[in-house]
Design a protein around this motif. Structure first.
Motif, PDB file in Angstrom:
ATOM      1  N   ASN B 428      42.531  41.893  38.321  1.00 27.83           N
ATOM      2  CA  ASN B 428      43.621  41.039  37.847  1.00 27.83           C
ATOM      3  C   ASN B 428      44.942  41.517  38.416  1.00 27.83           C
ATOM      4  O   ASN B 428      45.789  42.046  37.694  1.00 27.83           O
ATOM      5  CB  ASN B 428      43.625  41.084  36.315  1.00 27.83           C
ATOM      6  CG  ASN B 428      44.400  39.952  35.722  1.00 27.83           C
ATOM      7  OD1 ASN B 428      45.019  39.172  36.445  1.00 27.83           O
ATOM      8  ND2 ASN B 428      44.391  39.852  34.409  1.00 27.83           N
ATOM      9  N   GLY B 431      47.924  40.001  36.833  1.00 24.87           N
ATOM     10  CA  GLY B 431      47.920  40.053  35.374  1.00 24.87           C
ATOM     11  C   GLY B 431      47.848  38.696  34.718  1.00 24.87           C
ATOM     12  O   GLY B 431      48.120  38.555  33.537  1.00 24.87           O
ATOM     13  N   ASN B 438      40.891  43.928  33.186  1.00 29.58           N
ATOM     14  CA  ASN B 438      41.737  44.045  34.371  1.00 29.58           C
ATOM     15  C   ASN B 438      41.116  44.942  35.422  1.00 29.58           C
ATOM     16  O   ASN B 438      41.200  44.658  36.610  1.00 29.58           O
ATOM     17  CB  ASN B 438      43.113  44.566  33.977  1.00 29.58           C
ATOM     18  CG  ASN B 438      43.877  43.520  33.202  1.00 29.58           C
ATOM     19  OD1 ASN B 438      43.497  42.347  33.222  1.00 29.58           O
ATOM     20  ND2 ASN B 438      44.921  43.922  32.511  1.00 29.58           N
TER      21      ASN B 438
END
Lengths: 304, 526
Positions: B428, B431, B438
Motif C-alpha cells: 500500500n 496508503g 500495508n
C-alpha cells in the motif's frame, strides 16, 4: 396455532433440504478426504492450510538444494582425492630420481612420467561438474587453468592467469545459505606463489631433466606441502558435507512436521465424518418415513 | 299474521346458504395447493326478521319471527400485518441468497485450496528461481526455461482469475437488468389487478381471488426489492425502494436509476456482490500482481556485486578502484521483481542489465494489474534475457579493448528473487489503495485475502440459512391463518351437507302441512 397440510409439507421440504445439505457436505468431505474444500469451510484454517502447503513446497525445494550441494561437494572431494594420489605418485618417483645412483637416462624417463602426471593435474584443476568448472569461483563457464599453468605466469607472460574468487551459494533453509565451491587457489595454491602445486611440479620436472638432485630433494618437501594443502581443503569440504547431512535430516523432520500440521488442518477426521454421515442418513430416512405417514391420510380417508 | 308460505322461504334460504357454503368449501379444497391462495369462508348471518318496531297492530302473532339465513359475504382469511412481516423476511432472504451465490462463485474462481491455484503458481515460481540459482550459467539453459514457464503460468493465473471476475461482474450487471425488467412486468400486473379489484369492489363485493393474485405478485416483488404496502379503504399503494410503484390505479416503472434506493432483495444483492465483493477481489488481485512486479521491498545485495552503471546506493561501501563494486552486504529497497531484475545481468556479452521482468500486456500502458500482467516478451522470446548474475569483470584480449563480461556462475540474482518469498513487501505505497495489510510477505498477503473471502462467504451462508428459517417462520404464521386444511374443509362439508338436508326437510314438512291443510281439511262426512 392452526396447522394445515400444506404447512406440514412445506416444513418437511425445508427440513429435507437441510438434511440433503448435511448429507452433501459429509459426502464431499469423505470423497475429497478434505475438511476444507473452499475458503468458507474454515476461514481461519484455510490461511494455515495455505501456509503449510507453501512451507512444505519450500522445504522440499531446500532439501533438493541441499542434495545438489552435497553432490557438488562429493564431486570436489573425489577430484581432490585423485590429485592427492597423483602427487603421491610424483613424490614416489621423485624419491627414486633423487638418488645419486640413478643414471641420467632413467631420470629423464621419470621426468617424462612426471610431465604426464602434471598434465593430469591440470585437467583435474579444470574438472567440470554438470558442465561447470568447479575450481574457478563463479566463472564456471571458463577453465581456471591454462594448458601449462606454471609457465603462464610472469616472467613467462605479462598476463598471468587468474582464478575468479566468487563463492557459489545455495539456499538450504529460510535465510540459510551454504557455499558449495572450493576455490582452486585454496586447493592448489595461489598462481603467483612459488609454493603453487603446478609451479612445484614444474620445477621438479625441470630438476629431473637437469639431474639436479639437490633441487629434487628440496621440491619433494614442497610436494608434501601441496598434498597437505589439498587435504586441508578436503577436510573443510568434509565438514561442509557433515553440516549438509545435518541440514538434510532437519529438513526431513521439518517436512514431516508441516505435513502433519497440514493434515491436521485439512484432512477429514474419518470416524467423525462417517458417524455424522450415518446420522444424517438415518435422519433423512426418518424424514422420508414421516412424510409418507403424515401427509397421506386426511379426514376424507375416514369418511365413507 | 305470518304468510302460509313463510317457512318454505326460510327452508329455501337455508338450502341456498348451505349450497353457497358447500361451493366455497369446494373452492377451498380444489385450491388447497394453489400458490398464494387464501382460504375463504361464506359468512352466514340470520336474515333480518319481520315486523319492525312500529305502530303496527301486534295482533296475536309473536313479533320478530326469524327469516332464515343469509350469506352476507364471502371473505378471505388473511392478516395484512403478517404479509408485511413475510415480505420483509423474504427480501432479506433473497438478498443473502444472491450474496452467498456470488461469494460462492468468487470462491470457485479463487479455487483454494487446490493443486492449480494462485498460491501453487506463486510457490512454484519461487522454487523455479531456486533451481535457477543452482544452474545460472549458459551450460544448463533448462533452468532458465523453468523460470520462464513458471512466470508465464503465474501471469496467466492472474489473467485468468481477473478475466473470470470480469465475466462474473458482467453477469451480475446482466442479472440486475433482467430483475428490473421482471419487476416492471410485475408492476404492470399489480396495476391491472388493482383496477379490476376496484371495479369489482365498487359494487360491494369482495374480490377475493383477484386480491390473492395481487398479494402473490407483491410477494414475488418482495424477492426482488424491498417493498412496502399501504392499504386504506379507498387506496392501495406499493413502494419499492423509495419509488411509489403503485398508487391506486397509477403505476410507475422502476429503472436502473432507482436501483441505489433499494435496501434489500435480489437487485440490491446483485449490486452489492458486483460493487463490493467482486470489486474487492479484483482490487486485491490487482494489488498482488502490481506489488509482485513493482512493490517496494528491501533486499540485501551481497558484497562483491557489481552495480549496473548509473545505480547509486546512498551510504554503500564501494571499492575505491571500482565504485560500482559493493564491498559490504548492502540493504537496498527495490521496486518489486522488476526493480530487482534490473540490478542483474543477462547472459549477453558485453554485460547487459536485465529489463523489467513483468510488463503490461497488449502494448498497454499504466500500472500493472492482474488483468494485464505478462512476462516481458523479450524473456518469452529468449531465456538468456533473464538476469541471474550480479557480477561482471573486465576481460581484455589485446589488441581489442577490454570488454565487461558477465560472470555466468553467479546466481545471486536468482537467490535474491527466490528470497523475495520471505521478504516484506509494501502493498500500500500511497496508503489508500484498500490493501488488507500495508506490509507483509507475499504469500501471507494472499492467505489474508483468501481468509477474508472465506469469512465473508461463511457469513453469507449462515445469514442465508438463518433468513430461510426466518422467512419460513413468517410464512408459517401466515399459512396458519390462510392456508386450506383438508380436514377442516371435510368437516365443514359434513356440517353444510347436514344443514342442507335439514333445510330441505323443513320444506318437506311445510309441504306435508299444506297437503294436510288443502287436501285433508274440511272433508268431514265426505
Amino acid at each position: 396455532m392452526r396447522i394445515t397440510q400444506s404447512m406440514m409439507s412445506d416444513a418437511l421440504m425445508r427440513n429435507l433440504q437441510s438434511n440433503y445439505k448435511r448429507l452433501d457436505s459429509n459426502q464431499e468431505q469423505l470423497t475429497t478426504n478434505r475438511r476444507i474444500n473452499r475458503p468458507s469451510d474454515d476461514p481461519v484454517g484455510i490461511a494455515d492450510a495455505l501456509r503449510y502447503r507453501g512451507e512444505i513446497s519450500m522445504t522440499e525445494q531446500f532439501s533438493e538444494n541441499a542434495k545438489d550441494a552435497d553432490s557438488w561437494l562429493k564431486f570436489s572431494d573425489t577430484v581432490m582425492n585423485e590429485a592427492v594420489n597423483i602427487l603421491q605418485k610424483i613424490s614416489e618417483k621423485s624419491v627414486q630420481g633423487s638418488s645419486d645412483t640413478v643414471p641420467p637416462d632413467a631420470r629423464k624417463a621419470i621426468a617424462l612420467e612426471v610431465e604426464e602426471l602434471y598434465d593430469q593435474l591440470v585437467s583435474l584443476g579444470n574438472s567440470q561438474f554438470k558442465g561447470k568448472h568447479i575450481f574457478n569461483g563463479e566463472a564456471t563457464d571458463r577453465a581456471p587453468y591454462p594448458q601449462d599453468p606454471a609457465n603462464s605466469i610472469p616472467p613467462a607472460t605479462t598476463e598471468p592467469y587468474k582464478l575468479d574468487q566468487g563463492s557459489i551459494k545455495i539456499q538450504i533453509g529460510a535465510g540459510i545459505y551454504t557455499t558449495i565451491n572450493v576455490n582452486g587457489n585454496q586447493v592448489f595454491g595461489d598462481p603467483s606463489d612459488s609454493s603453487n602445486m603446478f609451479n612445484v611440479v614444474d620445477r621438479l620436472k625441470n630438476a629431473l631433466l637437469t639431474d639436479n638432485t639437490q633441487v629434487i630433494g628440496a621440491e619433494i618437501a614442497s610436494i608434501q606441502n601441496s598434498m597437505e594443502r589439498i587435504v586441508t581443503a578436503q577436510s573443510e569440504v568434509g565438514a561442509r558435507q557433515n553440516r549438509l547431512e545435518f541440514t538434510l535430516s532437519r529438513l526431513d523432520d521439518l517436512g514431516l512436521n508441516y505435513t502433519d500440521l497440514q493434515s491436521k488442518v485439512e484432512d477429514v477426521d474419518m470416524p467423525k465424518v462417517i458417524t455424522e454421515l450415518k446420522t444424517a442418513e438415518s435422519i433423512y430416512q426418518a424424514s422420508l418415513d414421516t412424510m409418507s405417514r403424515i401427509i397421506r391420510p386426511s379426514l376424507l380417508d375416514f369418511l365413507r | 299474521m305470518v304468510s302460509t308460505f313463510h317457512s318454505i322461504e326460510v327452508g329455501k334460504r337455508g338450502i341456498v346458504a348451505q349450497q353457497t357454503a358447500i361451493s366455497t368449501t369446494g373452492h377451498n379444497i380444489t385450491n388447497a395447493n394453489t400458490p398464494g391462495y387464501t382460504r375463504q369462508i361464506a359468512s352466514m348471518t340470520a336474515a333480518r326478521p319481520i315486523l319492525y318496531p312500529g305502530l303496527h297492530n301486534k295482533g296475536t302473532a309473536p313479533g320478530q319471527l326469524g327469516m332464515g339465513v343469509e350469506v352476507d359475504s364471502i371473505r378471505r382469511m388473511r392478516d395484512v400485518l403478517l404479509d408485511q412481516e413475510y415480505r420483509n423476511q423474504n427480501t432479506s432472504m433473497n438478498t443473502w441468497k444472491v450474496k452467498q451465490e456470488a461469494l460462492g462463485n468468487i470462491e470457485g474462481i479463487v479455487n483454494e485450496p487446490s493443486e492449480n491455484s494462485l498460491s501453487k503458481s506463486i510457490t512454484e515460481f519461487w522454487n523455479a528461481w531456486q533451481t535457477l540459482s543452482k544452474n545460472p550459467s549458459s551450460a544448463d539453459i533448462s533452468a532458465r526455461s523453468v523460470v520462464q514457464q513458471k512466470a508465464i503460468a503465474l501471469a496467466e493465473t492472474f489473467n485468468h482469475m481477473a478475466s473470470r471476475l470480469n465475466v462474473l461482474q458482467d453477469n451480475l450487471t446482466e442479472r440486475i437488468n433482467v430483475k428490473v425488467e421482471e419487476s416492471n412486468n410485475y408492476i404492470k400486473q399489480v396495476s391491472d389487478l388493482t383496477e379490476m379489484i376496484r371495479k369489482v369492489e365498487a359494487s360491494g363485493d369482495h374480490a377475493n381471488d383477484l386480491r390473492d393474485q395481487r398479494d402473490l405478485i407483491v410477494d414475488k416483488l418482495s424477492a426482488i426489492g424491498n417493498v412496502k404496502v399501504v392499504e386504506t379503504p379507498d387506496n392501495y399503494q406499493v413502494t419499492m425502494g423509495n419509488v411509489m410503484i403503485i398508487d391506486g390505479i397509477n403505476s410507475t416503472s422502476i429503472s436502473l436509476a432507482d436501483v441505489p434506493t433499494l435496501t434489500g432483495g435480489e437487485i440490491q444483492g446483485y449490486v452489492e456482490s458486483r460493487d463490493v465483493f467482486v470489486a474487492e477481489y479484483m482490487k486485491q488481485l490487482d494489488i498482488m500482481a502490481n506489488t509482485l512486479a513493482t512493490g517496494k521491498v528491501e533486499v540485501t545485495l551481497p558484497k562483491g556485486s557489481i552495480l549496473p552503471p548509473g545505480v547509486v546506493i546512498p551510504g554503500a561501501v564501494t571499492d575505491p578502484s571500482n565504485p560500482r563494486k559493493l564491498m559490504e552486504d548492502t540493504k537496498y529497497t527495490v521496486d518489486g521483481i522488476n526493480g530487482l531484475h534490473k540490478l542483474g545481468y543477462t547472459l549477453d556479452n558485453p554485460a547487459t542489465t536485465g529489463k523489467d521482468f513483468f510488463t503490461v500486456g497488449n502494448g498497454g500502458t499504466g500500472p500493472i494489474t492482474a488483468d494485464n500482467i505478462r512476462l516481458n516478451p523479450l524473456i518469452v522470446e529468449n531465456v538468456s534475457n533473464i538476469a541471474v548474475s550480479m557480477r561482471t569483470e573486465m576481460i581484455s584480449k589485446p589488441p581489442a579493448a577490454p570488454v565487461e563480461t558477465v560472470i555466468q556462475g553467479n546466481g545471486d540474482m536468482a537467490l535474491l528473487i527466490a528470497g523475495l518469498s520471505e521478504r516484506t513487501f509494501n502493498f500500500n505505497p500511497m496508503g489508500n489503495n484498500g490493501a488488507i495489510t500495508n506490509t507483509g510477505t507475499y504469500s501471507g498477503y494472499f492467505q489474508a485475502v483468501v481468509s477474508q473471502l472465506g469469512t465473508q462467504a461463511d457469513h453469507a451462508t449462515k445469514m442465508s440459512e438463518n433468513s430461510i428459517l426466518l422467512s419460513g417462520h413468517a410464512d408459517n404464521l401466515r399459512q396458519a391463518i390462510s392456508s386450506v386444511s383438508i380436514d377442516e374443509e371435510a368437516s365443514n362439508l359434513i356440517k353444510f351437507q347436514h344443514a342442507y338436508s335439514a333445510s330441505s326437510r323443513v320444506i318437506t314438512t311445510v309441504d306435508e302441512m299444506l297437503d294436510k291443510l288443502i287436501n285433508g281439511t274440511g272433508i268431514v262426512g265426505r
